[in-house]
Design a protein around this motif. Structure first.
Motif, mmCIF file in Angstrom:
data_model
loop_
_atom_site.group_PDB
_atom_site.id
_atom_site.type_symbol
_atom_site.label_atom_id
_atom_site.label_comp_id
_atom_site.label_asym_id
_atom_site.label_seq_id
_atom_site.Cartn_x
_atom_site.Cartn_y
_atom_site.Cartn_z
ATOM 1 N N UNK A 24 34.345 -18.704 108.048
ATOM 2 C CA UNK A 24 34.997 -20.020 108.122
ATOM 3 C C UNK A 24 34.348 -20.960 109.131
ATOM 4 N N UNK A 25 33.863 -20.414 110.237
ATOM 5 C CA UNK A 25 33.221 -21.269 111.247
ATOM 6 C C UNK A 25 31.957 -21.913 110.686
ATOM 7 N N UNK A 26 31.191 -21.153 109.928
ATOM 8 C CA UNK A 26 29.965 -21.685 109.341
ATOM 9 C C UNK A 26 30.276 -22.771 108.316
ATOM 10 N N UNK A 27 31.287 -22.529 107.470
ATOM 11 C CA UNK A 27 31.631 -23.496 106.422
ATOM 12 C C UNK A 27 32.227 -24.764 107.036
ATOM 13 N N UNK A 28 33.097 -24.589 108.019
ATOM 14 C CA UNK A 28 33.710 -25.774 108.665
ATOM 15 C C UNK A 28 32.675 -26.617 109.389
ATOM 16 N N UNK A 29 31.569 -26.012 109.785
ATOM 17 C CA UNK A 29 30.512 -26.788 110.450
ATOM 18 C C UNK A 29 29.620 -27.513 109.438
ATOM 19 N N UNK A 30 29.934 -27.358 108.131
ATOM 20 C CA UNK A 30 29.214 -28.090 107.095
ATOM 21 C C UNK A 30 28.173 -27.291 106.345
ATOM 22 N N UNK A 31 28.048 -26.001 106.622
ATOM 23 C CA UNK A 31 27.026 -25.178 105.973
ATOM 24 C C UNK A 31 27.521 -24.625 104.638
ATOM 25 N N UNK A 32 26.612 -24.518 103.682
ATOM 26 C CA UNK A 32 26.839 -23.746 102.470
ATOM 27 C C UNK A 32 26.365 -22.330 102.790
ATOM 28 N N UNK A 33 27.212 -21.341 102.516
ATOM 29 C CA UNK A 33 26.918 -19.975 102.936
ATOM 30 C C UNK A 33 26.861 -19.056 101.726
ATOM 31 N N UNK A 34 25.730 -18.399 101.529
ATOM 32 C CA UNK A 34 25.569 -17.417 100.458
ATOM 33 C C UNK A 34 25.742 -16.020 101.053
ATOM 34 N N UNK A 35 26.687 -15.261 100.507
ATOM 35 C CA UNK A 35 26.973 -13.914 100.999
ATOM 36 C C UNK A 35 26.256 -12.910 100.099
ATOM 37 N N UNK A 36 25.284 -12.224 100.661
ATOM 38 C CA UNK A 36 24.484 -11.248 99.907
ATOM 39 C C UNK A 36 24.905 -9.842 100.320
ATOM 40 N N UNK A 37 25.472 -9.099 99.353
ATOM 41 C CA UNK A 37 25.992 -7.768 99.646
ATOM 42 C C UNK A 37 25.113 -6.667 99.068
ATOM 43 N N UNK A 38 25.342 -5.450 99.535
ATOM 44 C CA UNK A 38 24.701 -4.269 98.972
ATOM 45 C C UNK A 38 25.437 -3.904 97.690
ATOM 46 N N UNK A 39 24.711 -3.803 96.589
ATOM 47 C CA UNK A 39 25.322 -3.594 95.283
ATOM 48 C C UNK A 39 25.335 -2.136 94.856
ATOM 49 N N UNK A 40 24.918 -1.252 95.742
ATOM 50 C CA UNK A 40 24.957 0.181 95.450
ATOM 51 C C UNK A 40 25.146 0.945 96.750
ATOM 52 N N UNK A 41 25.553 2.175 96.621
ATOM 53 C CA UNK A 41 25.749 3.035 97.788
ATOM 54 C C UNK A 41 24.383 3.358 98.402
ATOM 55 N N UNK A 42 24.160 2.984 99.677
ATOM 56 C CA UNK A 42 22.850 3.249 100.312
ATOM 57 C C UNK A 42 22.460 4.728 100.276
ATOM 58 N N UNK A 43 23.450 5.624 100.298
ATOM 59 C CA UNK A 43 23.156 7.050 100.285
ATOM 60 C C UNK A 43 22.581 7.508 98.954
ATOM 61 N N UNK A 44 22.897 6.797 97.884
ATOM 62 C CA UNK A 44 22.435 7.177 96.553
ATOM 63 C C UNK A 44 21.248 6.333 96.079
ATOM 64 N N UNK A 45 20.867 5.352 96.889
ATOM 65 C CA UNK A 45 19.795 4.440 96.486
ATOM 66 C C UNK A 45 18.440 5.147 96.501
ATOM 67 N N UNK A 46 17.627 4.806 95.527
ATOM 68 C CA UNK A 46 16.247 5.290 95.474
ATOM 69 C C UNK A 46 15.362 4.130 95.928
ATOM 70 N N UNK A 47 14.744 4.270 97.086
ATOM 71 C CA UNK A 47 13.985 3.162 97.646
ATOM 72 C C UNK A 47 14.912 2.195 98.354
ATOM 73 N N UNK A 48 14.569 0.928 98.339
ATOM 74 C CA UNK A 48 15.360 -0.070 99.037
ATOM 75 C C UNK A 48 16.682 -0.320 98.297
ATOM 76 N N UNK A 49 17.746 -0.539 99.038
ATOM 77 C CA UNK A 49 19.082 -0.743 98.465
ATOM 78 C C UNK A 49 19.111 -2.045 97.660
ATOM 79 N N UNK A 50 19.715 -1.971 96.469
ATOM 80 C CA UNK A 50 19.843 -3.159 95.636
ATOM 81 C C UNK A 50 20.844 -4.125 96.266
ATOM 82 N N UNK A 51 20.458 -5.398 96.361
ATOM 83 C CA UNK A 51 21.316 -6.421 96.960
ATOM 84 C C UNK A 51 21.354 -7.661 96.073
#
Length: 458
Positions: A76-103
């Motif tokens: 909320x602090x970032x948005x209220x200051x006027x920023x557009x914020x893109x939230x990039x999450x991990x889309x798979x369990x890091x323990x089961x990932x092969x190579x770099x985690x899909x995001x």
């Protein structure tokens, strides 16, 4: 020397390319990290430590981050200051990932596109606007994603300016090449997001609207003869999809804003009368002075009525009839006030529910609100002056029945922190709960059964 990129930074840069104007929160393990210019901005706004990744190496880059569980505090602090914020999450369990985690980006939060209570002001609307024009024909679209209210208008720039002033959008979309002209015509006190010209095309706009409303014709929305309004509406729907709000089900229709029936005031009148905001830092606006509403929905309606007063005598008299009734009956007025205070913000709760962004405790608040709607309808029954307002109420009987039957009395905010589904709804769930709470008894029963079947006592 060229900066050497690690696999993680290569992935980050690919995601950042799709959201170049947004501040990217990149999930790495238990933290959301920001890099480069984003890190510098985040550190300044959030007052967090700015450091460097790969310090002293060829891949050195600015870094700032915070724990993932603190997202609701920092976003909320970032948005209220006027920023557009893109939230990039991990889309798979890091323990089961092969190579770099899909995001991937799961949400784009902007000043005009937000469901978060910490970003929104409960007592004011939060409109996203889009403006498009050609010569003297100006089109405007307005959407409050938190309530589903969607409206369009087309006319001369004076009308569009008054509509923008009346609705006070927190973000405005326009063509990249038209941004300077927009500021010349409508002023510089708006948060403007610039978009590519291919988005503002008639055929693309029609495609977006047909996809949203599953309708082959746009005549019902009166957009077939208002091309600038059509294009503006299409731009908003494109922006929604870009922000991962794909085809929101609570946006079900489009209103047409007209000049007749309501007085649209210009910027100077709104400012000089101090209807919504005071011209002085320690001043009080008219809305703040007279607002005694019991619910956030009432507060938002009051501000609309102040800034968009009625001009038709019949409509004014209908409203005054309702006011006279409530003024005359102190007991009825007191009962309504009590119910409104308990109802909560049904508009925004319903929008959260339809988009899957509601938590269990908010579902309980929704249940309470729907129960209040029934009581409000019963209290107003037979009062002719209140009939125009009763017609807008929907009891949502089937939804309320499910909430009363299937939701526990006091659910937690986080489903992992306690029971949400009531006993008796699912036999399988009841059995699993019994196993969890009576594990020793279950083991003893299994042991006794096996002893009986095998004859082995130990």
């Amino acid at each position: 020397m060229a900066r050497k990129e690690t696999p993680l930074m290569q992935q980050y840069n690919r995601v950042k390319t799709d959201y170049p104007d947004a501040l990217l929160l990149f999930r790495v393990g238990d933290f959301y990290e920001t890099f480069g210019e984003d890190a510098i901005k985040a550190a300044e706004v959030l007052d967090i430590v700015l450091t460097k990744r790969g310090n002293g190496s060829a891949s050195e880059i600015e870094l700032a981050g915070f724990p993932h569980h603190a997202l609701d505090n920092y976003l909320p602090k970032l948005v209220r200051s006027g920023h557009r914020v893109a939230v990039c999450d991990q889309l798979e369990d890091p323990k089961k990932a092969v190579g770099i985690v899909k995001r991937g980006v799961t949400e784009l939060v902007t000043p005009g596109l937000a469901f978060h209570d910490q970003v929104l002001n409960a007592r004011t609307d939060n409109y996203l606007a889009a403006v498009h024009w050609k010569k003297d024909a100006y089109g405007l679209a307005l959407l409050d994603i938190s309530t589903g209210d969607f409206a369009t208008a087309q006319g001369p720039k004076t009308l569009i300016d008054r509509l923008i002033r009346a609705h006070q959008p927190t973000e405005v979309l326009c063509l990249k090449n038209d941004a300077s002209e927009f500021e010349e015509v409508f002023g510089s006190d708006w948060h403007v997001s610039r978009m590519d010209d291919w988005i503002f095309k008639p055929h693309y706009a029609e495609e977006r609207l047909r996809k949203q409303f599953e309708n082959a014709s746009l005549k019902g929305f009166q957009l077939d003869e208002r091309p600038m309004a059509l294009i503006a509406a299409g731009a908003i729907l494109h922006y929604l999809e870009h922000a991962k709000h794909e085809k929101p089900q609570h946006v079900r229709t489009i209103r047409t804003l007209r000049e007749d029936g309501v007085l649209w005031m210009d910027r100077f009148t709104i400012r000089n009368l101090e209807l919504i905001q005071s011209n002085h830092a320690d001043g009080t606006s008219l809305a703040q002075t007279i607002d005694r509403t019991g619910s956030p929905m009432g507060a938002r309606v009051l501000r609309r009525w102040l800034i968009m007063p009625l001009t038709e005598v019949a409509a004014i008299e209908r409203r005054l009839d309702a006011v006279e009734l409530l003024n005359r009956s102190e007991e009825m007025r007191s009962d309504f006030q009590s119910l409104f205070r308990t109802t909560g913000d049904l508009e925004r709760l319903a929008s959260k529910a339809s988009t899957g962004r509601i938590n269990p405790r908010e579902l309980s608040q929704l249940r309470t609100g729907l129960q209040c709607v029934i009581k409000i309808a019963e209290l107003a029954a037979g009062e002719e002056a209140l009939i125009p307002y009763l017609e807008r109420l929907s009891p949502c009987d089937s939804l309320l029945e499910r909430l009363q039957k299937e939701l526990v009395e006091e659910p937690p905010m986080n489903p992992a922190k306690g029971q949400v589904i009531a006993d008796g709804v699912s036999a399988e769930l009841d059995e699993l709960r019994s196993l969890k709470s009576n594990a020793q008894a279950a083991l003893d029963a299994i042991c006794a059964r096996e002893i009986e079947q095998t004859g082995i006592t130990s």
